[in-house]
Design a protein around this motif. Structure first.
Motif, PDB file in Angstrom:
ATOM      1  N   CYS A   1      99.547  78.984  19.896  1.00 12.51           N
ATOM      2  CA  CYS A   1     100.729  78.633  20.690  1.00 12.51           C
ATOM      3  C   CYS A   1     101.547  79.865  21.073  1.00 12.51           C
ATOM      4  O   CYS A   1     102.392  79.780  21.974  1.00 12.51           O
ATOM      5  N   GLY A   2     101.346  80.988  20.354  1.00 11.46           N
ATOM      6  CA  GLY A   2     102.062  82.213  20.690  1.00 11.46           C
ATOM      7  C   GLY A   2     103.358  82.414  19.940  1.00 11.46           C
ATOM      8  O   GLY A   2     104.203  83.211  20.365  1.00 11.46           O
ATOM      9  N   LEU A   3     103.535  81.730  18.812  1.00  8.20           N
ATOM     10  CA  LEU A   3     104.757  81.923  18.032  1.00  8.20           C
ATOM     11  C   LEU A   3     104.804  83.334  17.465  1.00  8.20           C
ATOM     12  O   LEU A   3     103.777  83.884  17.037  1.00  8.20           O
ATOM     13  N   ASP A   4     106.003  83.913  17.444  1.00  4.92           N
ATOM     14  CA  ASP A   4     106.142  85.214  16.796  1.00  4.92           C
ATOM     15  C   ASP A   4     106.011  85.034  15.284  1.00  4.92           C
ATOM     16  O   ASP A   4     106.069  83.923  14.758  1.00  4.92           O
ATOM     17  N   GLU A   5     105.825  86.143  14.588  1.00  2.00           N
ATOM     18  CA  GLU A   5     105.507  86.076  13.172  1.00  2.00           C
ATOM     19  C   GLU A   5     106.603  85.398  12.364  1.00  2.00           C
ATOM     20  O   GLU A   5     106.328  84.614  11.440  1.00  2.00           O
ATOM     21  N   GLU A   6     107.863  85.675  12.696  1.00  2.00           N
ATOM     22  CA  GLU A   6     108.964  85.074  11.938  1.00  2.00           C
ATOM     23  C   GLU A   6     108.972  83.557  12.087  1.00  2.00           C
ATOM     24  O   GLU A   6     109.093  82.815  11.106  1.00  2.00           O
TER      25      GLU A   6
ATOM     26  N   ILE B   1     107.500  63.340  21.216  1.00  2.00           N
ATOM     27  CA  ILE B   1     106.096  63.108  21.575  1.00  2.00           C
ATOM     28  C   ILE B   1     105.396  64.443  21.372  1.00  2.00           C
ATOM     29  O   ILE B   1     105.605  65.379  22.144  1.00  2.00           O
ATOM     30  N   SER B   2     104.596  64.555  20.323  1.00  2.00           N
ATOM     31  CA  SER B   2     104.058  65.855  19.924  1.00  2.00           C
ATOM     32  C   SER B   2     102.550  65.843  19.775  1.00  2.00           C
ATOM     33  O   SER B   2     101.937  64.820  19.473  1.00  2.00           O
ATOM     34  N   VAL B   3     101.989  67.040  19.967  1.00  2.00           N
ATOM     35  CA  VAL B   3     100.602  67.323  19.602  1.00  2.00           C
ATOM     36  C   VAL B   3     100.631  68.099  18.292  1.00  2.00           C
ATOM     37  O   VAL B   3     101.449  69.008  18.108  1.00  2.00           O
ATOM     38  N   TRP B   4      99.713  67.733  17.365  1.00  2.00           N
ATOM     39  CA  TRP B   4      99.683  68.328  16.049  1.00  2.00           C
ATOM     40  C   TRP B   4      98.372  69.072  15.833  1.00  2.00           C
ATOM     41  O   TRP B   4      97.377  68.828  16.531  1.00  2.00           O
ATOM     42  N   PRO B   5      98.331  69.991  14.880  1.00  2.00           N
ATOM     43  CA  PRO B   5      97.130  70.807  14.678  1.00  2.00           C
ATOM     44  C   PRO B   5      95.861  70.003  14.425  1.00  2.00           C
ATOM     45  O   PRO B   5      94.765  70.466  14.750  1.00  2.00           O
ATOM     46  N   SER B   6      95.974  68.810  13.865  1.00  2.00           N
ATOM     47  CA  SER B   6      94.796  68.009  13.554  1.00  2.00           C
ATOM     48  C   SER B   6      94.096  67.465  14.799  1.00  2.00           C
ATOM     49  O   SER B   6      92.923  67.086  14.740  1.00  2.00           O
ATOM     50  N   GLU B   7      94.795  67.393  15.933  1.00  2.00           N
ATOM     51  CA  GLU B   7      94.215  66.878  17.177  1.00  2.00           C
ATOM     52  C   GLU B   7      94.776  67.703  18.337  1.00  2.00           C
ATOM     53  O   GLU B   7      95.583  67.216  19.129  1.00  2.00           O
ATOM     54  N   PRO B   8      94.352  68.959  18.476  1.00  2.00           N
ATOM     55  CA  PRO B   8      95.031  69.897  19.387  1.00  2.00           C
ATOM     56  C   PRO B   8      94.905  69.564  20.867  1.00  2.00           C
ATOM     57  O   PRO B   8      95.722  70.017  21.661  1.00  2.00           O
TER      58      PRO B   8
ATOM     59  N   VAL C   1     103.546  71.297  23.823  1.00  2.00           N
ATOM     60  CA  VAL C   1     102.087  71.200  23.940  1.00  2.00           C
ATOM     61  C   VAL C   1     101.679  69.818  24.453  1.00  2.00           C
ATOM     62  O   VAL C   1     100.725  69.691  25.229  1.00  2.00           O
ATOM     63  N   ALA C   2     102.387  68.767  24.057  1.00  2.00           N
ATOM     64  CA  ALA C   2     102.070  67.426  24.560  1.00  2.00           C
ATOM     65  C   ALA C   2     102.202  67.367  26.079  1.00  2.00           C
ATOM     66  O   ALA C   2     101.351  66.782  26.770  1.00  2.00           O
ATOM     67  N   HIS C   3     103.250  67.970  26.612  1.00  2.00           N
ATOM     68  CA  HIS C   3     103.420  67.970  28.069  1.00  2.00           C
ATOM     69  C   HIS C   3     102.398  68.880  28.743  1.00  2.00           C
ATOM     70  O   HIS C   3     101.869  68.552  29.817  1.00  2.00           O
ATOM     71  N   LEU C   4     102.106  70.027  28.130  1.00  2.00           N
ATOM     72  CA  LEU C   4     101.085  70.913  28.680  1.00  2.00           C
ATOM     73  C   LEU C   4      99.723  70.215  28.715  1.00  2.00           C
ATOM     74  O   LEU C   4      98.997  70.291  29.722  1.00  2.00           O
TER      75      LEU C   4
END
Length: 366
Positions: free
Chosen positions: A143-148, A228-235, A323-326
């Motif tokens: 997803c591109g999150l920074d390390e923090e 409304i979210s996408v989660w790591p288990s079903e990317p 991510v859900a919208h993407l």
């Protein structure tokens, strides 16, 4: 006249229970309000009077010691010490199912929800393993999150089982269209999806004692859009498509239905609110497509959509919603994803999202 209008909905009740308090909203239906230690600081629980058979509770708050102490008082006072016949859970999120295991054991009640929601709860409350942890980290790195930000999300490991220490080992499975008898009244299970995979809502038709009632869970809320979210288990999932289809389904219920939501206040305006939520997501999709005229990571889209500071829980939901919208835009052919190129995705570059070549060709001037 409604007590207080808000946007396209009307609030017919002029009072709200204090935390740990209750009030009757219709004959045989109690509105109980429980505190939550989050920004969304409460959940509504509904107690349905089944007469001699006892109470049916719909949702139950977190499974922490504070919530259990509040429930001891509620069982004695709000429910008058009468039996609890069953605990129904609308979906697997901790604020809805957290105290279910304890309540079932404490009262001897039965337990009911959909099979999918029960399985999710059972799986998540058991904790994670190294393989699952690796999948979670890889997802958020892509997803591109920074390390923090990444480390703050990974530090939430085990949060679910803290809110849901036990899940009932047996259930009565609820499916869309099932009838749930409560005393001499029948509630019908309404299906749907999007916020979670198979949430349960309950509808009771109008009769001489009162109007149509809908216990909506988180599927439709008066002031906020359910996550409304996408989660790591079903990317690659597209839960937004499921949610938008669920919104269309509310139009079969009477327009003057009194909606009993999990958060916020009971309201009228079911059809108008469903239309408003559909419009909200349509606007979000257009906004994101415009953002991705220049390739962006999911994290960059998240920051554009939610510019305010976010705590780790809010960041988790915000990224999942982006991510859900993407994913929905990819499914519609409006965007495309360019995967990171390093051999080891866990340490490699993030995925980029951009307008699809087909979309650009359609939009190009002749």
């Amino acid at each position: 006249m409604p007590c207080t209008p808000y946007g396209l909905v009307d609030y017919p009740l002029c009072t709200t229970p204090e935390p740990g308090g209750w009030q009757e909203v219709a004959p045989g239906v109690l509105w109980i309000r429980l505190s939550l230690p989050f920004q969304l600081d409460h959940i509504n629980v509904w107690a349905l009077d089944g007469g001699a058979a006892g109470w049916t509770l719909v949702d139950c708050g977190l499974g922490d010691p504070r919530s259990r102490a509040v429930w001891e008082v509620l069982l004695r006072d709000a429910l008058g010490g009468r039996p609890v016949e069953r605990v129904v859970v609308t979906h697997f999120h901790p604020d809805h199912i957290g105290a279910a295991g304890w309540l079932v054991e404490r009262t001897g009640a039965g337990f009911a929800t959909s099979l999918t929601e029960w399985l999710f709860a059972r799986t998540l409350s058991a904790g994670t393993d190294e393989a699952t942890d690796a999948v979670v980290e890889r997802f958020y790195r892509r997803c591109g999150l920074d390390e923090e930000a990444l480390q703050s999300l990974l530090a939430r490991k085990g949060a679910y089982s803290r809110g849901v220490p036990t899940v009932p080992a047996t259930l009565t499975r609820l499916r869309a269209g099932d009838r749930l008898p409560v005393g001499d009244r029948q509630w019908t299970v309404i299906g749907g999806s999007g916020h979670t995979a198979e949430p349960v809502s309950l509808h009771r038709p109008a009769d001489a004692s009162g109007p149509d009632l809908l216990i909506s869970g988180d599927q439709i809320l008066p002031r906020i859009s359910p996550n409304i979210s996408v989660w790591p288990s079903e990317p690659d999932a597209d839960p937004l498509a499921d949610y938008l289809a669920s919104l269309e389904g509310w139009t079969v219920l009477p327009a003057d239905t009194l909606v009993l939501p999990s958060h916020g206040r009971p309201f009228h305006g079911l059809h108008r609110r469903a239309e408003e939520l559909a419009l909200h997501h349509a606007e979000r999709l257009t906004e994101i497509e415009t953002l991705c005229a220049e390739p962006r990571t999911a994290a960059a889209v998240t920051r554009a959509l939610f510019p305010r500071p976010l705590d780790p829980q809010q960041m988790l939901f915000a990224v999942g919603e982006a991510v859900a919208h993407l994913n929905h835009l990819i499914r519609k052919g409006r965007l495309e994803r360019v995967a990171g190129q390093a051999g080891d995705l866990a340490g490699g570059p993030a995925d980029l999202y951009r307008r699809s070549a087909r979309r650009n060709a359609v939009m190009a001037p002749a």
